[in-house]
Design a protein around this motif. Structure first.
Motif, short mmCIF file in Angstrom:
data_model
loop_
_atom_site.label_atom_id
_atom_site.label_comp_id
_atom_site.label_asym_id
_atom_site.label_seq_id
_atom_site.Cartn_x
_atom_site.Cartn_y
_atom_site.Cartn_z
N CYS A 184 0.83 -1.21 0.00
CA CYS A 184 0.00 0.00 0.00
C CYS A 184 0.87 1.26 0.00
CB CYS A 184 -0.94 -0.01 1.20
SG CYS A 184 -2.25 -1.25 1.12
N ALA A 185 1.96 1.24 0.74
CA ALA A 185 2.88 2.38 0.74
C ALA A 185 3.53 2.55 -0.63
CB ALA A 185 3.93 2.22 1.83
N ALA A 186 3.85 1.43 -1.28
CA ALA A 186 4.40 1.49 -2.64
C ALA A 186 3.38 2.13 -3.59
CB ALA A 186 4.78 0.09 -3.12
N ALA A 187 2.10 1.82 -3.38
CA ALA A 187 1.05 2.44 -4.19
C ALA A 187 0.97 3.94 -3.94
CB ALA A 187 -0.29 1.78 -3.90
N ILE A 188 1.17 4.37 -2.69
CA ILE A 188 1.16 5.80 -2.38
C ILE A 188 2.28 6.50 -3.14
CG2 ILE A 188 1.60 7.49 -0.56
CD1 ILE A 188 0.09 5.62 1.36
N ALA A 189 3.45 5.87 -3.18
CA ALA A 189 4.58 6.46 -3.92
C ALA A 189 4.27 6.53 -5.41
CB ALA A 189 5.84 5.64 -3.68
N ALA A 190 3.67 5.46 -5.96
CA ALA A 190 3.31 5.45 -7.38
C ALA A 190 2.25 6.50 -7.68
CB ALA A 190 2.83 4.06 -7.78
N TRP A 191 1.31 6.65 -6.77
CA TRP A 191 0.25 7.66 -6.90
C TRP A 191 0.86 9.07 -6.95
CZ3 TRP A 191 -3.34 9.35 -2.37
CH2 TRP A 191 -4.48 10.00 -2.86
N GLY A 192 1.80 9.33 -6.05
CA GLY A 192 2.44 10.63 -6.02
C GLY A 192 3.20 10.95 -7.30
N TYR A 193 3.77 9.91 -7.90
CA TYR A 193 4.58 10.12 -9.11
C TYR A 193 3.72 10.17 -10.37
CZ TYR A 193 8.48 9.76 -12.34
OH TYR A 193 9.41 10.01 -13.34
N GLY A 194 2.72 9.29 -10.44
CA GLY A 194 2.03 9.08 -11.70
C GLY A 194 0.72 9.81 -11.89
N SER A 195 0.08 10.24 -10.82
CA SER A 195 -1.22 10.90 -10.95
C SER A 195 -1.03 12.38 -11.29
CB SER A 195 -2.01 10.77 -9.65
OG SER A 195 -3.21 11.53 -9.73
N PRO A 196 -1.81 12.91 -12.22
CA PRO A 196 -1.70 14.33 -12.56
C PRO A 196 -2.12 15.25 -11.42
CG PRO A 196 -3.60 13.34 -13.66
CD PRO A 196 -2.82 12.21 -13.05
N ASN A 197 -2.80 14.70 -10.41
CA ASN A 197 -3.26 15.50 -9.28
C ASN A 197 -2.32 15.46 -8.08
OD1 ASN A 197 -5.85 16.15 -10.54
ND2 ASN A 197 -6.37 14.00 -10.18
N ARG A 198 -1.21 14.73 -8.21
CA ARG A 198 -0.31 14.53 -7.06
C ARG A 198 1.12 14.89 -7.44
NH1 ARG A 198 -3.81 13.56 -2.90
NH2 ARG A 198 -2.07 12.69 -1.73
N ASN A 199 1.98 14.91 -6.42
CA ASN A 199 3.40 15.14 -6.63
C ASN A 199 4.20 14.25 -5.67
OD1 ASN A 199 3.61 17.49 -8.57
ND2 ASN A 199 2.30 18.39 -7.00
N PRO A 200 5.36 13.77 -6.10
CA PRO A 200 6.20 12.99 -5.19
C PRO A 200 6.84 13.90 -4.15
CG PRO A 200 7.35 13.33 -7.27
CD PRO A 200 5.96 13.88 -7.44
N ILE A 201 7.19 13.33 -3.00
CA ILE A 201 7.95 14.08 -2.00
C ILE A 201 9.42 14.15 -2.41
CG2 ILE A 201 8.66 14.16 0.42
CD1 ILE A 201 5.70 14.67 0.04
N TRP A 202 9.94 13.01 -2.89
CA TRP A 202 11.34 12.94 -3.32
C TRP A 202 11.41 11.99 -4.51
CZ3 TRP A 202 15.56 9.75 -4.11
CH2 TRP A 202 16.84 10.32 -4.01
N SER A 203 12.05 12.40 -5.57
CA SER A 203 12.13 11.55 -6.76
C SER A 203 13.51 11.63 -7.38
CB SER A 203 11.05 11.94 -7.78
OG SER A 203 11.25 13.27 -8.22
N TYR A 204 13.76 10.66 -8.24
CA TYR A 204 15.06 10.58 -8.91
C TYR A 204 14.80 10.13 -10.34
CZ TYR A 204 20.13 9.94 -9.11
OH TYR A 204 21.46 10.07 -9.40
N ASP A 205 15.30 10.88 -11.29
CA ASP A 205 15.01 10.60 -12.69
C ASP A 205 15.68 9.32 -13.18
OD1 ASP A 205 13.51 12.91 -12.90
OD2 ASP A 205 15.18 14.11 -13.71
N ALA A 206 15.05 8.69 -14.16
CA ALA A 206 15.68 7.56 -14.85
C ALA A 206 16.93 8.06 -15.58
CB ALA A 206 14.70 6.95 -15.85
N ASN A 207 17.88 7.16 -15.75
CA ASN A 207 19.12 7.49 -16.46
C ASN A 207 19.47 6.33 -17.38
OD1 ASN A 207 21.48 8.72 -17.30
ND2 ASN A 207 22.64 8.15 -15.45
N PRO A 208 18.73 6.20 -18.49
CA PRO A 208 18.97 5.08 -19.42
C PRO A 208 20.37 5.18 -20.03
CG PRO A 208 16.89 6.19 -19.87
CD PRO A 208 17.65 7.06 -18.91
N PRO A 209 20.94 4.07 -20.48
CA PRO A 209 20.29 2.76 -20.55
C PRO A 209 20.51 1.90 -19.28
CG PRO A 209 22.38 2.66 -21.67
CD PRO A 209 22.22 4.09 -21.22
#
Length: 217
Positions: A184-209
């Motif tokens: 459930c906490a993992a879902a909260i993190a995903a919600w913060g990152y992926g929902s247009p109505n939310r924002n993450p508290i702390w995030s780190y960008d992908a760095n492909p490859p």
């Protein structure tokens, strides 16, 4: 949009792998289903079916890449500093290639790769403990985010807090294990990152490859 949180264990430990599926309803997440035991195929089938109808954001509690040569990624170094400021122990952030982590890392990378083939699926790496500690103020019970894995009282407190935070359709007694709480906490993190109505508290960008998935808590 569906929000999915996954607390991943090693490849042979399905019983400690938990999945929580929620409907994103803007200011709330409404519980769709909980899985207390899940194989890779269970998870893949579930998210394949969900993504056939709508966008799915998946937060996986496992390293989804590793540093060439071993040790910390830059992500671990910066996240460890952030979580220390929240009162978490530095050992709660572990290198992906550490002996006790490598099997979870291998499973996480495989699962993320399988899910990433779906057009409607967004995969992110998460850390449930950091997600909770970052959202609960110090003077309002943050210490429970540090002890819920070994304290039933703290686990109940966290479950109740989740409902006040915006998780609906569930009861405290549904979260019978720390793995379900982590899902459930993992879902909260995903919600913060992926929902247009939310924002993450702390995030780190992908760095492909080498590091193809973003992180959020």
């Amino acid at each position: 949009m569906k929000i999915v949180g996954i607390d991943l264990s090693g490849p042979s430990n399905h019983k400690d792998t938990a999945v929580a599926v929620f409907d994103d309803q803007g200011d709330t997440l409404y519980l769709d289903q909980l899985l207390n035991t899940a194989s890779d195929q269970d998870i893949l089938s579930l998210i394949t079916n969900l993504s056939a109808e709508e966008q799915v954001v998946v937060g996986i509690d496992a390293p989804l890449s590793y540093e060439d040569g071993g040790g910390d990624r830059k992500l671990e170094k910066e996240l460890r500093q952030f979580t220390k400021e929240l009162g978490m122990k530095s050992g709660s952030i572990m290198p992906p290639t550490l002996t006790k982590m490598i099997y979870i890392t291998a499973r996480g990378m495989k699962l993320a790769s399988l899910l990433n083939h779906h057009v409607n699926v967004k995969v992110i790496e998460v850390h449930p403990g950091a997600t909770l500690a970052a959202r609960i103020p110090q003077d309002e019970g943050r210490e429970h985010s540090l002890f819920y894995k070994r304290s039933p009282e703290s686990a109940d407190w966290i479950a109740n807090w989740m409902m006040t935070f915006g998780l609906r359709g569930m009861q405290v007694n549904l979260l019978q294990t720390s793995h379900l709480i982590d899902a459930c906490a993992a879902a909260i993190a995903a919600w913060g990152y992926g929902s247009p109505n939310r924002n993450p508290i702390w995030s780190y960008d992908a760095n492909p490859p080498h590091h193809p998935y973003p992180f959020s808590c």
